[in-house]
Design an enzyme around this catalytic site. Structure first.
Site, PDB file in Angstrom:
ATOM      1  N   GLY A 262       0.833  -1.195   0.000  1.00 38.40           N
ATOM      2  CA  GLY A 262       0.000   0.000   0.000  1.00 38.40           C
ATOM      3  C   GLY A 262       0.863   1.239   0.000  1.00 38.40           C
ATOM      4  O   GLY A 262       1.980   1.246   0.528  1.00 38.40           O
ATOM      5  N   SER A 263       0.369   2.302  -0.635  1.00 36.27           N
ATOM      6  CA  SER A 263       1.134   3.539  -0.709  1.00 36.27           C
ATOM      7  C   SER A 263       0.191   4.717  -0.785  1.00 36.27           C
ATOM      8  O   SER A 263      -0.859   4.646  -1.433  1.00 36.27           O
ATOM      9  CB  SER A 263       2.041   3.528  -1.939  1.00 36.27           C
ATOM     10  OG  SER A 263       2.800   4.713  -2.018  1.00 36.27           O
ATOM     11  N   GLY A 264       0.538   5.782  -0.094  1.00 36.44           N
ATOM     12  CA  GLY A 264      -0.249   7.001  -0.127  1.00 36.44           C
ATOM     13  C   GLY A 264       0.635   8.199   0.126  1.00 36.44           C
ATOM     14  O   GLY A 264       1.865   8.080   0.196  1.00 36.44           O
ATOM     15  N   ALA A 265       0.019   9.357   0.269  1.00 38.35           N
ATOM     16  CA  ALA A 265       0.784  10.592   0.422  1.00 38.35           C
ATOM     17  C   ALA A 265       1.583  10.629   1.711  1.00 38.35           C
ATOM     18  O   ALA A 265       2.636  11.255   1.774  1.00 38.35           O
ATOM     19  CB  ALA A 265      -0.166  11.784   0.350  1.00 38.35           C
ATOM     20  N   TYR A 266       1.127   9.952   2.750  1.00 40.47           N
ATOM     21  CA  TYR A 266       1.753  10.109   4.057  1.00 40.47           C
ATOM     22  C   TYR A 266       2.190   8.801   4.692  1.00 40.47           C
ATOM     23  O   TYR A 266       2.685   8.792   5.800  1.00 40.47           O
ATOM     24  CB  TYR A 266       0.819  10.871   5.001  1.00 40.47           C
ATOM     25  CG  TYR A 266       0.722  12.325   4.644  1.00 40.47           C
ATOM     26  CD1 TYR A 266       1.544  13.271   5.258  1.00 40.47           C
ATOM     27  CD2 TYR A 266      -0.159  12.769   3.664  1.00 40.47           C
ATOM     28  CE1 TYR A 266       1.483  14.602   4.918  1.00 40.47           C
ATOM     29  CE2 TYR A 266      -0.232  14.104   3.317  1.00 40.47           C
ATOM     30  CZ  TYR A 266       0.594  15.017   3.946  1.00 40.47           C
ATOM     31  OH  TYR A 266       0.529  16.335   3.597  1.00 40.47           O
TER      32      TYR A 266
ATOM     33  N   ASP B 273       3.663   4.550   3.651  1.00 40.60           N
ATOM     34  CA  ASP B 273       3.909   3.420   2.760  1.00 40.60           C
ATOM     35  C   ASP B 273       3.923   2.167   3.624  1.00 40.60           C
ATOM     36  O   ASP B 273       4.457   2.175   4.740  1.00 40.60           O
ATOM     37  CB  ASP B 273       5.247   3.564   2.039  1.00 40.60           C
ATOM     38  CG  ASP B 273       5.229   4.702   1.031  1.00 40.60           C
ATOM     39  OD1 ASP B 273       4.591   4.542  -0.019  1.00 40.60           O
ATOM     40  OD2 ASP B 273       5.842   5.749   1.316  1.00 40.60           O
ATOM     41  N   VAL B 274       3.337   1.094   3.099  1.00 38.06           N
ATOM     42  CA  VAL B 274       3.219  -0.135   3.866  1.00 38.06           C
ATOM     43  C   VAL B 274       3.853  -1.288   3.115  1.00 38.06           C
ATOM     44  O   VAL B 274       3.644  -1.445   1.910  1.00 38.06           O
ATOM     45  CB  VAL B 274       1.741  -0.467   4.161  1.00 38.06           C
ATOM     46  CG1 VAL B 274       1.645  -1.692   5.061  1.00 38.06           C
ATOM     47  CG2 VAL B 274       1.054   0.707   4.812  1.00 38.06           C
TER      48      VAL B 274
ATOM     49  N   LYS C 122       5.089  -0.202   8.497  1.00 37.99           N
ATOM     50  CA  LYS C 122       4.415   1.026   8.085  1.00 37.99           C
ATOM     51  C   LYS C 122       5.374   2.205   8.259  1.00 37.99           C
ATOM     52  O   LYS C 122       5.760   2.550   9.364  1.00 37.99           O
ATOM     53  CB  LYS C 122       3.157   1.263   8.912  1.00 37.99           C
ATOM     54  CG  LYS C 122       2.454   2.572   8.557  1.00 37.99           C
ATOM     55  CD  LYS C 122       1.244   2.803   9.447  1.00 37.99           C
ATOM     56  CE  LYS C 122       0.570   4.123   9.121  1.00 37.99           C
ATOM     57  NZ  LYS C 122      -0.579   4.395  10.002  1.00 37.99           N
TER      58      LYS C 122
ATOM     59  N   ASP D  73     -12.116   7.485  14.068  1.00 42.71           N
ATOM     60  CA  ASP D  73     -12.249   7.128  12.651  1.00 42.71           C
ATOM     61  C   ASP D  73     -12.608   5.652  12.498  1.00 42.71           C
ATOM     62  O   ASP D  73     -11.992   4.929  11.709  1.00 42.71           O
ATOM     63  CB  ASP D  73     -10.971   7.449  11.885  1.00 42.71           C
ATOM     64  CG  ASP D  73     -11.183   7.409  10.367  1.00 42.71           C
ATOM     65  OD1 ASP D  73     -12.340   7.533   9.924  1.00 42.71           O
ATOM     66  OD2 ASP D  73     -10.194   7.246   9.630  1.00 42.71           O
TER      67      ASP D  73
END
Length: 474
Positions: A34-38, A40-41, A56, A148
């Site tokens: 998984g990867s996003g702006a803030y 990475d996994v 993470k 959340d």
């Protein structure tokens, strides 16, 4: 040393986890899941015993601090995701080493809707509910508000154990290290066993552990500290005694590989995501937290004086979705979200929610009276009256009236035939991962709700008033 303000800004992804010898010497990195702006996994294997873990890499200081702080408090609590250790240094992102949980409740709901001919059985639904409530109860007994909760943050192991994850937005409503018991505040020392079993990284975030027990009905930021900022100021990574700190930490949906948001928990878009959570420097709470579809009405009206009850509203929405396999309130904007809630439950008023007139945006945003709300029964047509009643006990406008997790664990519905099935009887759908997947949107099912436009509401009247403007929908 990099300042906290610098840490809280988006960081370059050029800092590769593969180049950090202190990590690669202990873990074989298998693949990025998984990867996003803030964040990475990565899926990884611990070299010492070949255990599969999730690494993470968090690119935001505050998010990492909050996750670690929350799960330090919740160490070994039932149905809370486990962190093995973490790595922290002044010039690198925090890397959390968490148990690898391959799927989530969102995948279960999707499979029940699209793949399993008989859907999700009542016994399975009850077992999922029990596990969710056990995790929420553990969190709330320790004064941790998650902020959340949603299906994709409820991770599931191969053997059916559900665990709450993604504590990047969580807050502790009492300073760690103290217990509120019958009105007396007592110091609580760090369990020795935790210090002995958790490995020490080269540098660690200052986390002060301890069990925090508090009766949570009505608990809010005015009644207890929203965040231990004085402790944060007192202890910094440069002066903490590393040998005396245990550093169990937090997990997130990213870290444990669920399909959820991997972006800044303080800078979200107005879709099926959480939103900006800026602090005022005094540890006060913000209303801009949580994923909209599961966000409590007090948050939608701008409250910063809320408590653990916001999680209970989210649980009610999750239970409804688990029972019907459809989201309950899929709002396309905050205004649309309120409109969908009112169309089902009716308008808010001082009669049903004493004090609602004091909500920050109550006099700014107003709706026409819903003469005949459709009620939860219309959206849960194929469910029993006991199941509908269970959801109603959580979806109360007045937070004080929402049933606690412990109360629901003793509810007749969960303790009568058909009983919750054993874990071994739960069906666990596989999770297919795309290495380059951007998890900024919950899933393809929700992409239609990306817009923050209120155009779906039709005719509206905007009137200038003393406090700004009023939006009234016909």
């Amino acid at each position: 040393m990099m300042s906290r303000m610098e840490y809280s800004q988006p960081q370059s992804k050029s800092w590769s986890i593969h180049s950090r010898r202190e990590i690669t010497s202990k873990y074989e990195i298998l693949e990025r899941v998984g990867s996003g702006a803030y964040s990475d996994v990565y899926k990884a294997r611990r070299r010492s015993d070949s255990i599969t873990v999730a690494l993470k890499e968090v690119h935001d200081y505050q998010a990492a601090f909050r996750e670690i702080e929350a799960l330090q408090t919740l160490h070994n609590c039932p149905n809370i995701v486990l962190l093995h250790e973490y790595f922290w240094s002044d010039e690198e992102d925090a890397v959390l080493v968490l148990e690898y949980l391959p799927t989530d409740l969102g995948a279960v709901i999707k499979a029940g809707k699209k793949e399993w001919e008989d859907g999700i059985s009542v016994g399975e639904v009850k077992r999922w509910m029990v596990q969710i409530l056990q995790g929420v109860d553990a969190s709330h007994r320790n004064c941790v508000v998650h902020r959340d909760l949603k299906p994709s943050n409820l991770l599931i192991s191969d053997d059916g154990v559900l665990k709450i994850a993604d504590f990047g937005q969580a807050r502790i409503l009492l300073a760690p290290g103290f217990t509120a018991d019958d009105g007396h505040i007592q110091s609580h020392e760090q369990p020795q066993s935790l210090q002995e079993t958790v490995a020490q990284p080269a540098e660690v975030v200052p986390v002060l552990g301890g069990q925090l027990v508090h009766e949570h009905k009505g608990l809010n930021v005015e009644e207890c500290d929203a965040e231990p900022d004085e402790l944060r100021a007192k202890y910094t990574p440069s002066d903490i005694d590393k040998d005396s700190v245990s550093h169990d930490g937090a997990a997130s949906c990213l870290a444990t590989c669920a399909t959820s948001d991997i972006e800044d928990p303080f800078q979200y878009s107005h879709s099926y995501e959480a939103e900006d959570d800026a602090d005022d420097g005094n540890g006060s709470l913000t209303s801009c937290v949580g994923t909209r579809w599961f966000r409590a009405p007090e948050l939608l009206y701008g409250s910063t004086n809320y408590g653990l009850e916001i999680d209970l509203w989210s649980v009610g929405c999750i239970f409804s979705e688990l029972l019907t396999l459809e989201p309950l309130f899929p709002g396309s904007s905050d205004i649309d979200q309120l409109g969908k809630i009112f169309s089902v439950l009716g308008n808010i008023s001082e009669e049903v929610w004493p004090g609602c007139g004091e909500l920050p945006d109550y006099k700014i945003i107003s709706f026409g009276k819903v003469e005949k709300p459709i009620g939860l029964e219309s959206l849960m047509r194929n469910r029993s009256s006991d199941e509908i009643l269970l959801v109603k006990k959580l979806l109360c406008f007045d937070p004080v009236n929402r049933a606690t997790a412990m109360e629901l664990l003793h509810d007749n519905y969960l303790n009568e035939e058909p009983l919750p099935v054993p874990l071994s009887d739960l069906r666990i759908p596989p999770k297919q991962w795309n290495q380059d997947e951007d998890l900024s949107v919950e899933s393809n099912d929700y992409k239609d709700f990306d817009s923050d436009s209120d155009s779906d509401f039709g005719t509206s009247t905007i009137t200038t008033c003393e406090n700004g403007f009023s939006i009234r929908f016909s």
